[in-house]
Every structure is written in C-alpha cells, then in structure tokens.
Design a protein around this motif. Structure first.
Motif: not given
Ligand code: FES
Length: 540
Positions: A88-90, A92, A125, A128, A335
């Motif tokens: 998602q946000c990427g 991690c 994470c 996701t 994160l």
């Molecule tokens: Fe956002 Fe893992 S994709 S914290």
C-alpha cells in the motif's frame, strides 16, 4: 559493490547509509530500536537490521541494499509485489524484500510459505497486512508468471500506481529527498506535560558543533497558534507560557547534520514550574483547574440530541441493559515518522514538501505563522508512508518552514519514532454509558447514551469525532426513543483527533455489546436480534 568510507560517529549503520552515503532504499521507521524491519539490509549475504548494527562492526564487510541487487532480480520482486497487490504505502516493503531475497537465496523454490511467514515476524506492515506480501514472495520464489499491468479504467483491476518504485524503495518519501545546501533540524520537546516555562536557555545548543541557528517562540513573525478548526495548538511554547501535553515544542535547532541537530537539541536547558497533570477525562470535566493553557475550561464540546420519551420507553421495556463501555487510546502507528522539507525559492516564496493529509490547510497555517500571504507558500504533497488520519494536523511542518524561512536555506526535519508518538493525535478513548431497552421479542424501545471522550490537550478535530460518535451512537438500528449526549474533554494526555472511522468505531463497540446482551436476555441469537432491529431505507 563499491568500497566506501564513512565517518565513525554515526549512531548506527542505517545513519551512515542514509545520512552520509544517501542510500535511501533502507527506510527509518523506528531507529535505533530495531522494531519495524524497514531498514533491513544484507551484510556478507546475511540479513541484518541496520539501525541496530554499529558502523565499526561493518568495517571491511560487504553491505547490500536494494540498490545493489541485480537488475533482473529487482524486476522480479517489483513485478510480483505490483501484481499481487503486496503493498500500500510501500514504506515497509524494501526491508521485507531484503528479508525475502535472503530466504530465496537460501532455499529457492523450496521456500515454504509458513517458514517465510515466520521470518516476517521481524517486520511490521501497517497497511497491507501479510497475506498478499507472502503471495508476492511465493511468486518470486517459485518463478510463477505475474502480470503487473495498470488498471484500464473504472471497474478494472490492476497494479497500484508507482508499485515498482515503492517496492524497490526508489520512490522517495520526504526524508529521502536531498537538495543542495540542505540543513537538518531537530525539535526540543517539553519534559513535562503541564508546567510553566520559566526560562529557555539555548546558549549551549547554539555553541554546539555544526549548529547554525536555534529558534523559539519570539522568532515567530506571525501567528503562534495553529489548528484545523480552531487555532489553539502552539507552534512553540515560549518563556512565561505553559505546556499542555508531551508533544509541546519549545525550540527547533538547525545544524549541518541530523546528528549535530539532535545532539544540540538535547543541550537546551529549560526551567519549569511543574504543575499537576490533568489526565482523567471524566474528572477533568468538573476539575476547577484548566488543563490546557490559553483555554477557559475542560469541556471542549457537547454533542446532544433526543427524540421521543426515552424515560418512559426504558421504564416499560421488557428487558433493559445498563452498562459502561470503555475504549482505549489508539496510536495510528504508520510506519513512516513525520518529515518536512522546506526550501526557499529564488522568487521569494517557500516550497514545503509535506507528508501531511491536507496540503491546503498546511499552506494556510504555515503562511499565517510566517505572517505572509498564502501565495508566498506552496505545499507539495509527498505521498506518505501511512497516515490513517494521524497526519491531518501539522506535526513539524510549521517549525521547519519557519527555520527555512528565517535562514533562507533549505531545512529538513524528521521526527524520531518517540517524537512521532508524542506529537500526533490519537484515537479517542471514550467512556460510553449505555442504557437500552427492548420488548419481549427483542425490538429496541429506547436508548440513552452518555459519553465522555478524552480529547487530550488541543482541539484538532476532537469535537467532530465526539459529534460523529453521538451520531452513530445507536448503530444501524431503528429506535423510536433516543437521548444522546457526548462530551469531548480537554486533558493533558496526547491530543486525540482523526483516525479511520472517526468516532463511529467506539460507538459500534458499545452498541453491538448492547445488542448481544439484550439478545441473551430475550433468549434469541445475536443475528435474529439484529435482523429484527436493523433499519431499512426510508425509516428514521
Ligand atoms: Fe504501508 Fe506496509 S505497505 S506499512
């Protein structure tokens, strides 16, 4: 694959990688605590958490980050995560990819899903979850063909925008951005949640190595207070003023390196008169002392409504439940800790890179602090590493923008995990007293709700959260007689504000608890109880 030398004084390998070598695929989610796994690298082929690894220990050894992984292998990971929806946000993901690479190097197609899941225990994470992440890793391990195409339009599915760049740590977050001549800032937070600030001595910080400037409340050219709805949240607490929560900022230190800025910020010497903190929301409402500096009382807002005759309905009900439900304060735990970069422009304006959730609000508030027109400030959103409501309020945007503006130099400030926890708003803990009745068949007759939410020190959107809690108090059920009152209280606890669900979650916890208890009294199951009461289109 490249021999490098770095300064010996970095607190850990991650700092040497990110701050000196500008290797940014390894992310900093919690350094130096080694809890999140975002900074995972390989040392001599073995995975290591780089924020707990000393620079001395790495001397003469081979460090591999995602930048150094073979191009074909990188592409396989990028394609698999993109097509499996493994991010998602990427934030991690690069750390997870390094962990997965190490396992696949060792076991290849024999890598077992359960085994990989166990190794993901070293990673957090927040957005996701782990199922799709494991799908992606399995696809790489087994060489399963994947198809990472972008969606074709509304109603079609496809890979997330920038999925490949995010997977590989190539899509920069604010802290990954570097600009020429950039300085680094660190905040000095209060040592006491409620205390009069007698004196702030910045002389030792100013004399510390690498320090360029230290700014406090008198340096603000415009407004001292910010806030999305009401402006009651101070950018700095100055001498002669009072702190109100653990995230209050007293000063910002600007230096040549992050490490120098942090070391100098710790040297700021503050004299406090420590006061009794007000931390119980229920008691705060009747406490004669005002919890938050500059306010008139501890009741932030009251949201109330009623319909019908609730007293009579409850008195004539076949069954009544009367209980108190208490939810806890919840941290968003995105994160990526908050980071801001402010860059003065040759045309006299200020460009601010923010990971916030409201760039126009950020712009207007920053301009007010600087005492300039809105058109002097541009805020550019840099997609963040998670927020969930916790980045709606400004964190360090104001202080960072101020420092850059006064120095006319680019300044970046990134919070540590501790500072992030202390500064940003949380989910409200709410005490909800529910009194609900139903007839012999389990049909709801009346509901009375008295709720008190701990909104912490500053307004944020606290009153809107309690308003939403009140609005959702009865859940999706038909009730003719209802009487609801929800109070947001100010305390010296962490500020509470926006968080997914925005007050409705707490109300559902209480209302669904009521439904189960009433069902048990009636002698029917929970499904039947709900089916008999659920509201239908057109009903009030
Ligand atoms: Fe956002 Fe893992 S994709 S914290």
């Amino acid at each position: 694959g490249t021999p490098v030398s770095v300064r010996a004084d970095h607190p850990h390998l991650l700092a040497a990688l990110r701050e000196e070598l500008d290797v940014t695929s390894a992310k900093d989610g919690c350094s130096p605590s080694g809890q999140c796994g975002c900074c995972t690298v390989m040392i001599d082929g073995k995975v290591q958490i780089s924020c707990t690894y000393s620079v001395e220990k790495v001397a003469g050894r081979s460090v591999t980050t995602l930048e150094g992984v073979d191009a074909d292998e990188r592409q396989r990971f990028a394609d698999a995560f993109a097509s499996c929806g493994g991010l998602q946000c990427g934030f991690c993901i690069p750390g997870i990819v390094m962990r997965a690479k190490a396992q696949i190097d060792k076991k290849g197609a024999d890598l077992q899903r359960d085994d990989m899941a166990r190794h993901l225990g070293a990673h957090l994470c927040r957005c996701t979850g782990y199922v799709k992440v494991l799908d992606a890793i399995e696809a790489v391990a087994k060489g399963t063909p994947v198809d990472p195409h972008l969606p074709g339009g509304v109603g079609t599915s496809g890979a997330k925008y920038e999925a490949a760049e995010l997977t590989l740590g190539d899509r920069g977050y604010v802290d990954d951005i570097r600009v020429p001549g950039m300085l680094h800032a660190a905040l000095h937070l209060t040592a006491h949640v409620r205390a009069d600030v007698k004196r702030i001595d910045t002389s030792a910080a100013l004399a510390a190595p690498g320090v360029v400037a230290v700014y406090t409340a008198p340096d603000i050219p415009g407004q001292q207070y910010v806030g999305i709805i009401y402006k009651d949240w101070p950018v700095f607490i100055g001498e002669g003023q009072r702190t109100s929560y653990a995230g209050d900022v007293l000063a910002i230190v600007v230096a040549d390196t992050k490490q120098h800025a942090r070391a100098a910020a710790a040297l700021i010497d503050v004299d406090y008169d420590v006061l009794r903190p007000i931390t119980d929301a229920v008691a705060a409402i009747t406490d004669p002392e005002v919890a938050v500096y500059g306010t008139k009382g501890n009741v932030l807002s009251v949201s109330a409504y009623q319909r019908g005759d609730t007293d009579a309905a409850l008195a004539s009900s076949a069954h009544v439940v009367h209980e108190v439900f208490q939810t806890q304060r919840i941290e968003h735990a995105f994160l990526e800790p908050e980071s801001t970069l402010a860059v003065p422009q040759p045309d006299g304006t200020l460009h601010v890179y923010s990971g916030g959730q409201g760039v126009w609000d950020d712009r207007d508030q920053i301009a007010a602090i600087l005492g300039v027109g809105n058109d002097t400030v541009t805020v550019e959103l840099v997609s963040n590493g998670g927020a969930f409501g916790g980045k709606e309020d400004m964190s360090n945007q104001a202080q960072t923008a101020l420092a850059a503006w006064l120095l006319q130099r680019p300044v970046k400030c990134t919070l540590s995990r501790d500072e992030s926890f202390r500064m940003h708003a949380k989910r409200h803990p709410i005490r909800m007293e529910y009194e609900a009745g139903c007839d012999e068949q389990g049909r709801l007759t009346g509901l009375r709700v008295r709720a008190i939410g701990d909104s912490g020190a500053y307004e944020s959107v606290g009153m809107k959260v309690l308003e939403r809690m009140a609005g959702h108090a009865s859940g999706p059920y038909r009730i003719a007689n209802i009487d609801v009152r929800a109070v947001a209280a100010r305390t010296n606890n962490p500020v509470c504000g926006a968080f997914r669900g925005f007050g409705a979650n707490q109300a559902q916890f209480a209302m669904e608890g009521v439904m189960d208890r009433l069902a048990a009294k009636v002698g029917i199951d929970g499904w039947t109880m709900r089916k008999r009461n659920v509201i239908h289109p057109g009903e009030v």
